[in-house]
Design an enzyme around this catalytic site. Structure first.
Site, PDB file in Angstrom:
ATOM      1  N   ARG A  55      -0.581  89.677 130.977  1.00 10.69           N
ATOM      2  CA  ARG A  55      -1.047  90.075 132.312  1.00 10.69           C
ATOM      3  C   ARG A  55      -1.927  91.317 132.342  1.00 10.69           C
ATOM      4  NH1 ARG A  55      -0.583  85.154 134.273  1.00 10.69           N
ATOM      5  NH2 ARG A  55       1.548  84.583 134.869  1.00 10.69           N
ATOM      6  N   ASP A  94       4.765  79.753 125.968  1.00 11.03           N
ATOM      7  CA  ASP A  94       3.950  79.649 127.187  1.00 11.03           C
ATOM      8  C   ASP A  94       4.393  80.692 128.215  1.00 11.03           C
ATOM      9  OD1 ASP A  94       2.974  77.084 129.589  1.00 11.03           O
ATOM     10  OD2 ASP A  94       1.841  78.718 128.672  1.00 11.03           O
TER      11      ASP A  94
END
Lengths: 168, 425, 321
Positions: free
Chosen positions: B66, B307
């Site tokens: 992120r 993931d």
């Protein structure tokens, strides 16, 4: 043993007295479901009233809706169109806490403003919780808090007195 | 700590066909020896690995930290700590950051971030096209030279096959692997669950399996045409597994991975309208799950990835279709792999290989093995240790996981990256 | 699933979000309760004081005149204070989140939200996050559910057909996008009908639709055989522009209910439609206004059924019996 016919005699006599005293004119008689209707049917005959008996179901006006919820088997009240200005004889089988009569009065007043309401009950018992009282009765009784009294019917009418474990 | 001795653990190193009790010796950031202590080796630290497993550190082919651009969701600091606690020593970063990884400057920025938090092996995947818009090629050679091991499309589908062909040819000419999560642009963009009984019952917009298999078919043809090595990421459907199997048999130079949660969860596990189960590709059917497991077992699917997609709380608060897809998944990677072994879908060697040797091979990394001379990326875990997912144990900033509160068996006790102890329980 | 969220610890309705997970007994209780309210509505005094003092907020994130009107009327006839908010023109359009909208309204001490939203799962989300004393009624969420509509449809069927057990019911039209159809199918199956049959072109049927507990026909002429209840669904104009159907006239040719087609069903079959009707698209005017149509009855039943559901749901939770 309680004799229903005798109670009805007393109540009829009282009612006739009140009708004169309070100057009821062309009174409309309304019975509260279900026991009150049975009593009212008898009085209606004895008094020789011609206008059809009004039937009141107070389920939607009960003050304990929050606790017990909606009764799925409500039949609607049947009152003639004009309550406005009428003299009403309201009839029930047992006067106990007073809440039924409060609900019945609320409902009647939603239909219109009567001139006056006279309350006739077959049996008045102790345990009043609301400041209301009947105008004429068949009999007054004092019971234990664990006792319940109700009218069974419609044919034959009889008094059922039960003792429960829990207080009313 | 220059000299580290790890004693009496069960060493599982599929790359070197090792699976037995022994000790591991680290010196100057590298694996010095296995089983036999080198002459004159005096350890600064001895770690008792009795009843534990010693294996190469895990290599995760698909993660999102992120940063840059979405610090609200997570940061390098929180997510590399989560990775370290999960036994992951190498992370591939998907290119769909903000800005996208399409210039060497962004790669440098990422490297700096990694260095600052003390977790050095973050491998950004370069974007295949500029801004991941699917129209112009990115500067793949410069990106490779800046440190990218592969190029990829992130979470974007590519509608223009002409551009995709050219991009693959260009990548192939620079020996770059192209990492693609196959998803058709038209069929696969409007949905939050699998197109099937669950979607029908709950009236949710859905993605048909065909969206994945059709895109896969395109890429397979283009892979053959261009000679490019394509790695297919996060495969989710039975028909995809079948096609990949056939393509490999046919001789195409392709590899594939599957997210660990797809090997456990199906649409039947979704708690209705619980956004923790909102993932893309969506959770599919029991049959798809069985094929994914078989595909992993027989090598059709080479690797397992996490993931990892941490989210802020707001991203998951709303009516299901309006929430963002993705699961915070690093810390459940190991216990879920062990659960798969416990179900006899694969054995422990295969599980560890899918997290170490195989992903190293996909990336062309000299890693994923305990070969003497290689950097000491090591994971030590206790397969019997019971723990619960919760605020006490969870390190990731994103708590978006359907496993929140779940009790697992199997936990990492030590993680070494280049001989440095980056995590201990 | 939803039944845990919808029912309180005594197994009574706390929210009304979806038909799924409710028992046959509970559905019949709703129908019986609605019966008494239906008769009230025909009387001179249409109000009862059951919900006096309660505040009901109609939160409509999606426009709807008729559903909003019936909910307003239902709440008012129960003597509640009713507030209708059209969110499209309010704060949420400016970016206020769903959760913030709810919190702001809760701060004004409301008792119930009636929610209509374009996204499936919105009512569930609100029910999960609203303060514990608040009840939520789903007035339609995305393509997921429209449980009050389904109940008024069941009420209407019961008025004309009495016994559910032998009924064959056909639902015709855009099943794929229909929350009404999904709720109707669930209710019909729970009430134990003989068959629920969906009739639609393939493009308007969701994947694996049989798993909902229906039989499928792509042909109106075949599909209407032996049918007791015909439910027509509205065909929205957008279906033509999103490549699901070629044209309204072609749709009407295949799936439009005409007098001729209606003859295929049982002679005493009733025709229903949740409204609003697209005359000449899914249904011919002659049928909509004909003797077998009970469409207007559905509308008048709507208030009574919603009164029943609202009063059942707002019974106080956790009070001593």
């Amino acid at each position: 043993m309680i004799n229903i016919a005798q109670l009805l005699d007393v109540l009829e006599a009282e009612l006739n007295r009140i009708i004169i005293e309070r100057k009821l004119a062309n009174p409309l008689m309304i019975g509260i479901r279900t026991g009150g209707v049975w009593v009212a049917e008898q009085l209606h005959k004895r008094l020789g009233l011609t206008e059809p008996l009004g039937l009141l179901d107070i389920s939607f006006y009960r003050d304990d809706f929050s606790q017990i919820g909606v009764n799925p088997n409500v039949k609607p009240s049947q009152l003639p169109s004009h309550i406005e200005g009428r003299d009403i004889i309201l009839v029930d089988d047992v006067f106990y806490t007073g809440r039924t009569i409060r609900a019945a009065l609320n409902e009647i007043f939603d239909y219109g403003r009567p001139n006056q309401v006279v309350l006739a009950v077959l049996i008045e018992r102790d345990g009043k919780q609301i400041p209301l009282s009947p105008d004429c009765i068949g009999v007054r009784m004092n019971l234990n808090p664990s006792q319940r009294i109700k009218l069974i019917g419609p044919e034959p009418l009889a008094i059922d007195l039960q003792t429960t474990d829990t207080a009313a | 700590m220059r000299f580290i001795q790890i004693d009496d653990g069960r060493i599982i190193d599929p790359a070197n066909h090792i699976n037995r009790e022994g000790s591991v010796y680290l010196a100057d950031g590298k694996v010095a020896a296995i089983f036999n202590k080198p002459d004159g080796f005096t350890p600064d630290t001895v770690i008792d690995a009795q009843n534990k497993i010693i294996c190469p550190g895990f290599i995760d082919l698909s993660t999102r930290l992120r940063e840059p651009g979405q610090n609200r969701k997570a940061t390098f600091a929180s997510e590399t700590l989560a990775a370290a606690s999960a036994g992951v020593t190498s992370l591939c970063l998907q290119p769909d950051t903000i800005p996208v990884v399409d210039t060497p400057a962004v790669v440098e920025f990422i490297k700096d971030l990694a260095e600052k938090v003390g977790y050095t092996q973050v491998y950004p995947i370069a974007a295949l096209t500029q801004k991941l818009e699917g129209t112009e090629l990115s500067a793949m050679l410069s990106l490779k030279q800046a440190g990218c091991l592969a190029v990829g499309t992130g979470n974007r589908a590519m509608p223009n096959l002409l551009v995709l062909r050219r991009a693959m040819e260009y990548a192939a000419s620079h020996d770059l692997t192209v990492m693609i999560r196959p998803n058709d642009y038209w069929l696969g963009s409007q949905g939050c669950v699998h197109e099937g009984a669950f979607a029908t019952r709950y009236g949710l917009p859905s993605v048909p399996e065909a969206a994945e298999t059709i895109a896969l078919a395109h890429c397979l043809e283009l892979a053959e045409l261009t000679g490019c090595h394509v790695h297919f990421g996060q495969i989710s459907g039975k028909r995809s597994v079948i096609r990949i199997y056939q393509a490999k048999k046919y001789g195409l130079n392709i590899t594939a991975d599957v997210a660990i949660h797809q090997l456990h969860l199906t649409e039947n596990d979704i708690k209705p309208f619980d956004s923790a189960y909102h993932v893309l590709p969506p959770l599919r059917t029991e049959e798809d799950k069985q094929y994914l497991r078989q595909g992993l077992e027989n090598g059709t699917l080479d690797c397992i990835c996490s993931d990892h997609q941490p989210h802020d709380l707001d991203a998951k608060l709303g009516a299901f279709p309006e929430t963002e897809a993705g699961m915070s998944a690093l810390e459940t990677l190991l216990p879920l792999m062990l659960a798969l072994v416990a179900k006899n879908a694969i054995n422990l060697d295969q599980g560890i290989a899918a997290l170490t040797q195989k992903p190293a091979s996909v990336l062309g990394l000299a890693s994923g093995a305990l070969t003497p001379g290689l950097a000491a990326d090591i994971c030590i875990f206790d397969p019997e240790l019971v723990w619960q997912v919760g605020t006490d144990t969870w390190k990731s900033q994103g708590i978006n996981t359907p496993y929140w509160g779940k009790i697992f068996k199997g936990r990492v006790t030590h993680t070494f990256q280049g001989g440095q102890l980056i995590f201990s329980l | 699933m939803g039944d845990n969220l919808q029912l309180n610890s005594e197994g009574k309705l706390k929210h009304f979000l979806t038909i799924e997970g409710l028992s046959q007994t509970l559905l019949n209780e709703i129908l019986d309760t609605a019966e008494s309210f239906a008769e009230i509505s025909e009387h001179q005094v249409k109000k009862v004081p059951l919900l006096r003092g309660k505040t009901i907020v109609n939160l409509f994130f999606e426009n709807s005149t008729r559903t909003k009107t019936t909910f307003e009327l239902a709440g008012t006839r129960l003597s509640a204070d009713v507030l209708s908010i059209n969110i499209a023109t309010s704060a949420t359009a400016k970016g206020e989140s769903l959760l913030d909208t709810i919190r702001n309204l809760e701060a004004m001490y409301v008792d119930m939200f009636v929610v209509r939203h374009a996204i499936s799962g919105a009512a569930h989300f609100i029910a999960q996050h609203a303060a514990p004393h608040i009840s939520v009624i789903n007035a339609g969420d995305g393509q997921h559910a429209h449980p009050t509509q389904a109940m008024l449809d069941m009420f209407t069927i019961r008025q004309f057909k009495k016994d559910f057990a032998k009924l064959r019911v056909a639902i015709i039209g855009d099943i794929l996008h229909s929350r009404v159809a999904r709720s109707q199918i669930q209710a019909l199956n729970i009430l134990g009908v003989a068959e629920v049959r969906v009739i639609a072109p393939k493009t308007l049927l969701p994947a694996e639709v049989e798993t909902l507990g229906v039989t499928v026909s792509h042909n109106l002429t075949d599909g209407l055989q032996d049918i007791d209840v015909v439910i027509m669904l509205r065909l929205q104009k957008e279906r033509m522009t999103s490549a699901l159907l070629p044209s309204e006239s072609e749709y009407f040719k295949c799936f439009g209910l005409t007098e001729e087609k209606l003859k295929i069903a049982k002679p005493d079959a009733i025709v229903m439609h949740p409204g609003p009707i697209n005359r000449g698209v899914e249904i011919d005017s002659k049928v909509a206004d004909g003797l077998q149509s009970v469409i207007l009855k559905q509308v008048s039943n709507g208030v009574a059924v919603r009164m029943a559901i609202m009063s059942m749901v707002l019974r106080k939770q956790g009070m001593p019996a």
